[in-house]
Design an enzyme around this catalytic site. Structure first.
Site, PDB file in Angstrom:
ATOM      1  N   ASP A  66       9.446 -49.350  18.276  1.00  0.00           N
ATOM      2  CA  ASP A  66       9.595 -48.598  17.020  1.00  0.00           C
ATOM      3  C   ASP A  66      10.935 -48.939  16.362  1.00  0.00           C
ATOM      4  O   ASP A  66      11.027 -49.113  15.147  1.00  0.00           O
ATOM      5  CB  ASP A  66       9.485 -47.096  17.311  1.00  0.00           C
ATOM      6  N   HIS A 114       6.917 -41.622  21.195  1.00  0.00           N
ATOM      7  CA  HIS A 114       6.331 -42.876  20.705  1.00  0.00           C
ATOM      8  C   HIS A 114       4.910 -42.551  20.233  1.00  0.00           C
ATOM      9  O   HIS A 114       3.925 -42.767  20.932  1.00  0.00           O
ATOM     10  CB  HIS A 114       6.296 -43.931  21.809  1.00  0.00           C
TER      11      HIS A 114
HETATM   12  P1  NAI Z   1      -4.615 -53.911  28.078  1.00  0.00           P
HETATM   13  O1  NAI Z   1      -5.838 -53.040  28.080  1.00  0.00           O
HETATM   14  O2  NAI Z   1      -4.716 -55.309  27.580  1.00  0.00           O
HETATM   15  O3  NAI Z   1      -4.042 -53.988  29.573  1.00  0.00           O
HETATM   16  C1  NAI Z   1      -3.848 -52.855  30.349  1.00  0.00           C
HETATM   17  C2  NAI Z   1      -4.001 -53.285  31.799  1.00  0.00           C
HETATM   18  O4  NAI Z   1      -3.620 -52.181  32.605  1.00  0.00           O
HETATM   19  C3  NAI Z   1      -5.414 -53.681  32.185  1.00  0.00           C
HETATM   20  O5  NAI Z   1      -5.404 -54.958  32.808  1.00  0.00           O
HETATM   21  C4  NAI Z   1      -5.820 -52.573  33.159  1.00  0.00           C
HETATM   22  O6  NAI Z   1      -6.713 -53.025  34.158  1.00  0.00           O
HETATM   23  C5  NAI Z   1      -4.462 -52.195  33.730  1.00  0.00           C
HETATM   24  N1  NAI Z   1      -4.432 -50.903  34.412  1.00  0.00           N
HETATM   25  C6  NAI Z   1      -5.124 -49.774  34.141  1.00  0.00           C
HETATM   26  N2  NAI Z   1      -4.866 -48.834  35.054  1.00  0.00           N
HETATM   27  C7  NAI Z   1      -3.956 -49.360  35.914  1.00  0.00           C
HETATM   28  C8  NAI Z   1      -3.312 -48.884  37.071  1.00  0.00           C
HETATM   29  N3  NAI Z   1      -3.560 -47.644  37.549  1.00  0.00           N
HETATM   30  N4  NAI Z   1      -2.432 -49.694  37.707  1.00  0.00           N
HETATM   31  C9  NAI Z   1      -2.210 -50.946  37.272  1.00  0.00           C
HETATM   32  N5  NAI Z   1      -2.818 -51.464  36.174  1.00  0.00           N
HETATM   33  C10 NAI Z   1      -3.678 -50.677  35.525  1.00  0.00           C
HETATM   34  O7  NAI Z   1      -3.507 -53.075  27.315  1.00  0.00           O
HETATM   35  P2  NAI Z   1      -2.145 -53.561  26.669  1.00  0.00           P
HETATM   36  O8  NAI Z   1      -2.412 -53.984  25.278  1.00  0.00           O
HETATM   37  O9  NAI Z   1      -1.472 -54.521  27.585  1.00  0.00           O
HETATM   38  O10 NAI Z   1      -1.361 -52.168  26.582  1.00  0.00           O
HETATM   39  C11 NAI Z   1      -0.973 -51.485  27.744  1.00  0.00           C
HETATM   40  C12 NAI Z   1      -0.498 -50.091  27.400  1.00  0.00           C
HETATM   41  O11 NAI Z   1       0.682 -50.138  26.613  1.00  0.00           O
HETATM   42  C13 NAI Z   1      -1.485 -49.242  26.604  1.00  0.00           C
HETATM   43  O12 NAI Z   1      -1.458 -47.921  27.138  1.00  0.00           O
HETATM   44  C14 NAI Z   1      -0.896 -49.228  25.217  1.00  0.00           C
HETATM   45  O13 NAI Z   1      -1.296 -48.093  24.485  1.00  0.00           O
HETATM   46  C15 NAI Z   1       0.564 -49.205  25.541  1.00  0.00           C
HETATM   47  N6  NAI Z   1       1.485 -49.627  24.467  1.00  0.00           N
HETATM   48  C16 NAI Z   1       2.692 -48.979  24.372  1.00  0.00           C
HETATM   49  C17 NAI Z   1       3.635 -49.345  23.447  1.00  0.00           C
HETATM   50  C18 NAI Z   1       4.945 -48.640  23.363  1.00  0.00           C
HETATM   51  O14 NAI Z   1       5.723 -48.995  22.470  1.00  0.00           O
HETATM   52  N7  NAI Z   1       5.283 -47.683  24.208  1.00  0.00           N
HETATM   53  C19 NAI Z   1       3.349 -50.447  22.512  1.00  0.00           C
HETATM   54  C20 NAI Z   1       2.086 -51.088  22.701  1.00  0.00           C
HETATM   55  C21 NAI Z   1       1.177 -50.676  23.653  1.00  0.00           C
END
Ligand code: NAI
Length: 334
Positions: free
Chosen positions: A159, A187
């Site tokens: 952000d 966030h």
């Molecule tokens: P993605 O869906 O591509 O990857 C998430 C991965 O986490 C998947 O491979 C899934 O199998 C794995 N996963 C789920 N449960 C798990 C567990 N208990 N232990 C280990 N791995 C597990 O998602 P992406 O795009 O990589 O985003 C990840 C997270 O980050 C989402 O929650 C998204 O909303 C969040 N996010 C946060 C931001 C921030 O600024 N704080 C910015 C962008 C995304």
């Protein structure tokens, strides 16, 4: 060369991790003279994909990577870890209520916190990225009572970076000619991106950003809205959520936490102490911080807050307070 830094990246088979691993492996986060051990954690059904990610890391022949471990066992991943980037989370599926998402993730971050408590170094630094990031970070911290609260944080650097880029674009200047923007709160779309203390480079001098922007309406309305809704705008355009920019922000957050910020102000979701800016104690709230010593942040105190800022800060605090209540209610009813 110092001992390798053991870095855990969860959600390692996902899209953010795909960029993040590259940044960490090539030395953008811990420096070009620091070796790293990469521990990749994901869930069982993703082990095939994760194997492919591991193969690619090996194929990059990174000189700084001394080992790669791909696993679905949190105990293996967190054992002796120095840094954890908790990216993995349950995604919001169609028809899922916000409360369902909160519940699913509360469970994940409770069990990861408990595991970190048992097997990681007591000095571990944890940044939570998986959403709802602030509340997940709070649950993780509370589930790891033997590790200092100050070692847990939530990512709001994306952000901050988005806000910095908006100001740079507005003034037609480079992003590094903008500093000291503050992100307050959650966030989420209630976050408060605040330019009250921001400075921009004018020749050799840093001057108040507002004196160059000369557009209070933009500062109070369009700027705030654009930053608050930027994640949704990226999803609408890309049909996928922010990944490259999220990975860059995680790297920035950890690099600053690890090395220090000097006099720069950055924003991190950290545990509120009840004494800073009237925010209730025990929320993982994004504050302006400086990191003076290696790994130790301090909330920047004493900034003037006007009525408009107060209102904006309280709205996002209230959302966090409600998220906290809901999440802990689920955990208690387990
Ligand atoms: P993605 O869906 O591509 O990857 C998430 C991965 O986490 C998947 O491979 C899934 O199998 C794995 N996963 C789920 N449960 C798990 C567990 N208990 N232990 C280990 N791995 C597990 O998602 P992406 O795009 O990589 O985003 C990840 C997270 O980050 C989402 O929650 C998204 O909303 C969040 N996010 C946060 C931001 C921030 O600024 N704080 C910015 C962008 C995304």
């Amino acid at each position: 060369m110092a001992d390798p830094v053991i870095v855990v990246i969860t959600g390692a088979a996902g899209q953010i991790a795909y960029s993040l691993l590259y940044n960490v492996a090539k030395g953008d986060v811990f420096g070009k003279n620091q070796k790293v051990v990469l521990r990749l954690l994901d869930i069982g059904p993703m082990m095939g994909v994760l194997k492919g990610v591991e193969m690619e890391i090996n194929d990059c022949a990174f000189p700084l990577v001394s080992d790669v471990v791909a696993t679905d066992d949190p105990g293996t991943a967190f054992s002796g870890a120095d840094v954890a980037m908790l990216v993995g989370a349950m995604p919001r599926r169609e028809g899922m209520e916000r409360k369902d998402l909160l519940k699913a993730n509360a469970k994940i971050f409770k069990s990861q916190g408990e595991c970190i408590d048992k097997v990681a170094k007591k000095s571990i630094k944890v940044v939570v990225v998986g959403n709802p990031a602030n509340t997940n970070a709070l649950i993780c911290a509370q589930s790891a009572p033997s590790i200092p609260r100050e070692n847990f944080s939530a990512l709001t650097r994306l952000d901050q970076n988005r806000a910095q880029a908006q100001v740079a674009a507005k003034l037609g200047i480079a992003c590094d000619a903008v500093k000291d923007i503050v992100i307050w709160g959650n966030h989420s779309s209630t976050q408060f991106p605040d330019l009250s203390y921001a400075k921009v480079l004018d020749g050799e001098d840093w001057v108040e950003a507002s004196s160059k922007i000369q557009d209070d309406d933009w500062i109070h309305n369009e700027f705030v809205k654009t930053v608050q809704t930027r994640g949704a705008a990226v999803i609408a355009a890309r049909k996928l959520s922010s990944a490259m920019s999220a990975a860059k922000a995680i790297g920035d957050h950890v690099k600053d936490w690890w090395n220090g910020t000097g006099p720069r102000i950055v924003s991190m979701g950290v545990m509120s102490d009840g004494k800073s800016y009237g925010i209730e104690e025990g929320l993982m709230y994004s504050f302006p911080v400086k990191i003076e010593g290696k790994g130790v942040y301090k909330i920047v105190e004493g900034l003037n807050i006007n009525d408009w800022q107060r209102k904006m800060m309280d709205v996002t605090a209230e959302e966090l307070s409600n998220e906290k209540k809901d999440a802990f209610q689920f955990l208690l009813s387990e």
